[in-house]
Design an enzyme around this catalytic site. Structure first.
Site, PDB file in Angstrom:
ATOM      1  N   TYR A  14       0.684  -1.163  -0.136  1.00 54.45           N
ATOM      2  CA  TYR A  14       0.001   0.094   0.067  1.00 54.45           C
ATOM      3  C   TYR A  14       0.869   1.213  -0.061  1.00 54.45           C
ATOM      4  CZ  TYR A  14      -3.569  -3.327   1.506  1.00 54.45           C
ATOM      5  OH  TYR A  14      -4.410  -4.433   1.640  1.00 54.45           O
ATOM      6  N   HIS A  19      -4.455   6.347  -0.871  1.00 52.95           N
ATOM      7  CA  HIS A  19      -4.818   6.611   0.229  1.00 52.95           C
ATOM      8  C   HIS A  19      -3.830   6.739   1.679  1.00 52.95           C
ATOM      9  CE1 HIS A  19      -8.691   6.031   2.386  1.00 52.95           C
ATOM     10  NE2 HIS A  19      -8.709   4.629   2.521  1.00 52.95           N
ATOM     11  N   PHE A  64      -4.321  -1.095   9.884  1.00 51.80           N
ATOM     12  CA  PHE A  64      -5.221  -0.628   8.735  1.00 51.80           C
ATOM     13  C   PHE A  64      -6.143   0.526   9.111  1.00 51.80           C
ATOM     14  CE2 PHE A  64      -3.389  -4.919   7.855  1.00 51.80           C
ATOM     15  CZ  PHE A  64      -2.987  -4.591   6.632  1.00 51.80           C
ATOM     16  N   ASN A 112     -12.868   6.265   5.968  1.00 55.19           N
ATOM     17  CA  ASN A 112     -13.097   5.357   6.988  1.00 55.19           C
ATOM     18  C   ASN A 112     -12.100   5.475   8.241  1.00 55.19           C
ATOM     19  OD1 ASN A 112     -15.330   3.784   6.141  1.00 55.19           O
ATOM     20  ND2 ASN A 112     -13.842   2.577   4.816  1.00 55.19           N
TER      21      ASN A 112
END
Length: 210
Positions: A14, A19, A64, A112
């Site tokens: 990632y 993000h 996460f 989120n």
């Protein structure tokens, strides 16, 4: 003391995702201001740094994105940092690429990481919104934020993170308007005042070819 949080997902898979621009910005703050090495603490990676006259903890939650609030809450409680001194750097779909805005509180806009922090810590923290632009269709958002920045985007990403780091002492001092203005001027000076998303750039190229 300030708690400066960069949001992202852990691991190399990632690392260059849109993000993860919050992680990228915090890493650049650590580099520019010669922070102590990051250590595993508070379900994340944390480092101490001086930003001007302000002591700060840099935090990259390793939980996460959806569970970021667990890490932030643990660090906040340990250092007894008021929520108003928590600053969260995150990707912002509803802001054009290479733009930055600072705000206190407000909605989570479907993010989120922010939702988790708000649920577990409260809402009255400061957010540094790092614009990544919108893919143009809600159905494309998930893939868009979890894909790497395009090669053509990397220069402005690096410059935005550097400008954020260069002027981070203003942010730590609570001078949000000055911080935001300095970053804006730095980005405009480098020619990043009208950046298109890859989709927008593709459409413009197609129009020019007709």
């Amino acid at each position: 003391m300030r708690l400066i949080v960069g949001l992202g997902n852990p691991g190399q898979r990632y690392a260059r995702n849109r993000h993860n621009i919050g992680f990228m910005a915090v890493d650049e703050i650590a580099r520019v201001h010669r922070a102590a090495p990051f250590r595993r603490r508070f379900q994340g990676e944390a480092a101490e740094v001086m930003l001007g006259s302000e002591r700060a903890i840099l935090l990259k939650p390793q939980t996460f994105m959806n569970e970021s609030g667990r890490s932030v809450g643990e660090a906040q409680r340990f250092f007894k940092i008021p929520l108003s001194d928590v600053i969260v750097l995150h990707d912002e779909l509803d802001l054009a690429p290479a733009k930055l805005r600072v705000k206190l509180g407000g909605g989570n806009a479907g993010h989120n990481g922010l939702r988790s922090i708000t649920a577990l810590c409260g809402n009255d923290y400061r957010r540094v919104r790092l614009g990544i632009g919108h893919p143009g269709d809600k159905a494309l958002v998930h893939a868009y934020v979890l894909n790497d920045f395009a090669k053509s985007e990397e220069p402005w990403v690096e410059d935005l993170c550097r400008a954020t780091a260069d002027h981070a002492p203003l942010l730590a001092a609570g001078e949000d308007a000055s911080f935001q203005n300095k970053v804006h001027l730095a980005m405009a000076g480098r020619g990043w005042d009208a950046v298109k998303t890859p989709a927008e750039a593709g459409k413009a190229k197609a129009r020019d070819a007709n």
